[in-house]
Design an enzyme around this catalytic site. Structure first.
Site, PDB file in Angstrom:
ATOM      1  CB  CYS A 311     -70.038  42.412 -12.881  1.00 22.71           C
ATOM      2  SG  CYS A 311     -71.521  41.690 -13.775  1.00 22.71           S
ATOM      3  NE  ARG A 341     -70.499  31.332 -16.641  1.00 22.52           N
ATOM      4  CZ  ARG A 341     -71.036  32.367 -17.635  1.00 22.52           C
ATOM      5  NH1 ARG A 341     -71.486  32.159 -18.819  1.00 22.52           N
ATOM      6  NH2 ARG A 341     -71.116  33.547 -17.165  1.00 22.52           N
ATOM      7  CD  GLU A 343     -70.614  26.086 -20.129  1.00 18.80           C
ATOM      8  OE1 GLU A 343     -71.665  25.434 -20.747  1.00 18.80           O
ATOM      9  OE2 GLU A 343     -70.441  27.034 -19.991  1.00 18.80           O
ATOM     10  NE  ARG A 352     -70.217  25.493 -25.169  1.00 18.84           N
ATOM     11  CZ  ARG A 352     -70.993  26.835 -24.867  1.00 18.84           C
ATOM     12  NH1 ARG A 352     -71.461  26.978 -23.698  1.00 18.84           N
ATOM     13  NH2 ARG A 352     -71.188  27.625 -25.736  1.00 18.84           N
ATOM     14  CD  GLU A 360     -67.846  41.111 -15.672  1.00 20.20           C
ATOM     15  OE1 GLU A 360     -67.386  40.423 -16.780  1.00 20.20           O
ATOM     16  OE2 GLU A 360     -69.090  41.506 -15.655  1.00 20.20           O
ATOM     17  CG  ASP A 421     -72.901  37.628 -27.401  1.00 19.04           C
ATOM     18  OD1 ASP A 421     -72.530  38.083 -26.353  1.00 19.04           O
ATOM     19  OD2 ASP A 421     -73.408  36.534 -27.486  1.00 19.04           O
ATOM     20  CD  GLU A 434     -70.886  35.089 -25.806  1.00 14.74           C
ATOM     21  OE1 GLU A 434     -71.459  33.940 -25.640  1.00 14.74           O
ATOM     22  OE2 GLU A 434     -70.490  35.537 -24.706  1.00 14.74           O
ATOM     23  CG  ASN A 437     -70.631  39.785 -22.566  1.00 13.82           C
ATOM     24  OD1 ASN A 437     -69.700  40.570 -21.931  1.00 13.82           O
ATOM     25  ND2 ASN A 437     -71.397  38.797 -22.242  1.00 13.82           N
ATOM     26  CB  CYS A 463     -70.619  44.503 -17.046  1.00  7.37           C
ATOM     27  SG  CYS A 463     -71.788  43.198 -17.406  1.00  7.37           S
ATOM     28  NE  ARG A 470     -66.002  30.815 -24.833  1.00 11.42           N
ATOM     29  CZ  ARG A 470     -67.113  30.749 -24.783  1.00 11.42           C
ATOM     30  NH1 ARG A 470     -67.883  31.697 -25.256  1.00 11.42           N
ATOM     31  NH2 ARG A 470     -67.963  30.159 -24.177  1.00 11.42           N
TER      32      ARG A 470
END
Ligand code: SER
Ligand code: ZN
Length: 504
Positions: A311, A341, A343, A352, A360, A421, A434, A437, A463, A470
């Site tokens: 976002c 990311r 990780e 992950r 989003e 979450d 998770e 969110n 947001c 996931r």
């Protein structure tokens, strides 16, 4: 004892500071020490806490000052207040005030601040410890002082000490809803099964997957559900947010405070002249290797990062604007690409990953509007997870994502602001994942990007990130791989799964 500041400064003047000028200086200093520096300071403050010119000396055109303070009218604030007043006083004698130089600057921080909590910054020249005090000697210019560098260093140390004190505490996590449990029929790790079935293969890059048609059919089925059950009924419009995020955006979003270990950095060529790059191309042609060390010398930046939170790069669209009352609440979403990311070792399956796909959702408006949309989203999501996906899931109030991404823990202390979450049960690992969110982000983004509302009411935003990998991992982990066993609402949207690759 409180923090103390001590500085030496020289003020250069346009002419010699003799007789009359010296007398004017003495009067101005007396006035500053007794009146000017006390302005705005509460009455009960100890005089030793207030900025004071301790000594002064004239060397031809130059006035040398030693100033000390506690927390009130800090030494550097006193210096600038004094500069203004001395300029007026000397101006009457046709002497101009030129530059200010800082000859030394010390911050005395009480207590035994551990070594590793003292920031390592170019402004900090030396750190000495004596009698339960840490003395930082700074390397600062007058401009640095105007930029409040010493104050920010003190605040930073306080924050680090505080974080260390509370560091032992776990991240905030508070269960707010738990769905009924479901019969557990499937117990395998969905990524393992997808690999066996040839639905996914590892991408060439770290934590990256290449998704075959079957997985994408599931992704798109979930997207359709989100579109039909959430995005359209709640009035969200599609936008496309940039996926390269420059530092300017990170500075306003707060990510500049801590995201560094986790991001994919983006660089640009120093020039796009082909001749500049020819040897690097030739090196590959001759050796079969990419000449990475040389490339490093030929690039600028990093200029920013690959989209991380999705976002933040929306916000320049409304930056500096005043939003018309009748346009609110603004409701938009982006599903145009990946987030990245770096990780830690925790990369696991498709849950992950370093590169992922997320819808989003972003909204902004008055406080009431923002909170109401979050609540509508919760209701809509609950319906989707309970009635359409038939998941075993739970919701928990956690450390707000915008705090976590700045490297902070705990909660923000404001009831209405924060992140919820959504977690799904994974039978194969007997743990919770998770998978999305919902957050009310308060005024953080409107303030950071200077967005106002016509009515003058406070502007808030929220947001919600819907992670497709996931969702898929959660769904497959609970429902398995036989579409005949899947909830009708999902099966009808995926259609028949296509296996188009045949490897010999
Ligand atoms: N921007 C939020 C996050 O990064 C929601 O996706 O968690
Ligand atoms: Zn977000």
């Amino acid at each position: 004892m409180h923090v103390r500041f001590r500085l030496g400064a020289t003020i250069q003047c346009s002419g010699p500071l003799h007789n009359e000028a010296a007398a004017a200086i003495e009067r101005t200093i007396d006035g500053a020490n007794t009146v000017l520096f006390h302005k705005g300071v509460p009455r009960d403050v100890e005089p030793s806490e207030i900025g004071k010119i301790q000594s002064w000396e004239i060397q031809e055109n130059v006035l040398c000052l030693e100033i000390e303070s506690g927390a009130y009218t800090r030494a550097h604030d006193a210096l600038f207040r004094f500069r203004k007043q001395i300029a007026t006083a000397l101006g009457k004698l046709r002497i101009g005030v030129r530059g200010i130089e800082i000859t030394h600057f010390e911050i005395l921080v009480p207590g035994d601040v551990p070594e590793d909590l003292i920031p390592r910054l170019p402004f900090i020249r030396e750190v000495k410890r004596r009698e339960g005090t840490v003395e930082l000697s700074l390397n600062v210019s007058a401009a640095d002082l105007e930029n409040r560098i010493p104050d920010r260093i003190v605040r930073l140390i306080e924050e680090k000490v505080q974080a260390r004190t509370y560091g032992g505490k776990a991240e905030h996590w508070e269960l707010i809803y738990q769905s009924p449990s479901r019969s557990r029929t499937f117990e395998k790790d969905p990524t393992e099964v997808m690999l066996e079935k040839g639905w996914v293969k590892h991408g060439a890059s770290r934590g990256q997957w290449i998704y075959g048609p079957q997985v994408v059919q599931l992704f798109r089925a979930f997207e359709k559900i989100v579109e039909q059950e959430i995005i359209r009924p709640l009035g969200f419009s599609e936008m496309i947010f940039p996926k390269l995020v420059p530092w300017e955006v990170c500075m306003r979003s707060g990510h500049a405070k801590g995201v560094y270990p986790e991001i994919y950095y983006v660089s640009t060529p120093k020039t796009r002249d082909p001749a500049y790059w020819e040897d690097i191309a030739d090196y590959f042609k001759v050796t079969g290797h990419v000449w990475v060390e040389k490339i490093r010398e030929r690039i600028d930046g990093p200029i920013g990062l690959m989209s991380y939170a999705q976002c933040p790069p929306f916000w320049p669209f409304v930056q500096g604007e005043t939003l018309a009352n009748d346009s609110l609440p603004l409701r938009v979403f982006d599903r145009s690409g990946t987030s990245h990311r770096y990780e830690s070792g925790g990369i696991h399956g498709i849950e992950r990953v370093d590169e992922f796909h997320r819808i989003e959702i972003v909204w902004l408006g008055t406080v009431d509007q923002t909170v109401a949309i979050a609540s509508d989203l919760h209701t809509a999501y609950r319906h989707v997870f309970e009635d359409l996906l038939e998941l075993e899931w739970r919701a928990a109030k956690v450390t707000p994502w915008f705090m976590a991404q700045e490297g902070m823990i705990g909660s923000c202390g404001c009831e209405a602001v924060g992140t919820t979450d959504y977690e799904a049960y994974l039978p194969y690992s007997n743990s919770w994942l998770e998978f999305q969110n919902v957050s009310v982000n308060g005024d953080k983004y409107p303030t950071g990007f200077n967005v106002k509302i016509q009515s003058g009411e406070e502007c808030w935003s929220g947001c919600s990130g819907i992670g497709l990998e996931r969702w898929t991992a959660a769904f497959l982990a609970q429902k398995g791989f036989d579409p005949a066993e899947w909830p009708e609402e999902v099966a009808k949207r995926t259609g028949e799964l296509r296996s188009i690759f045949k490897f010999l």
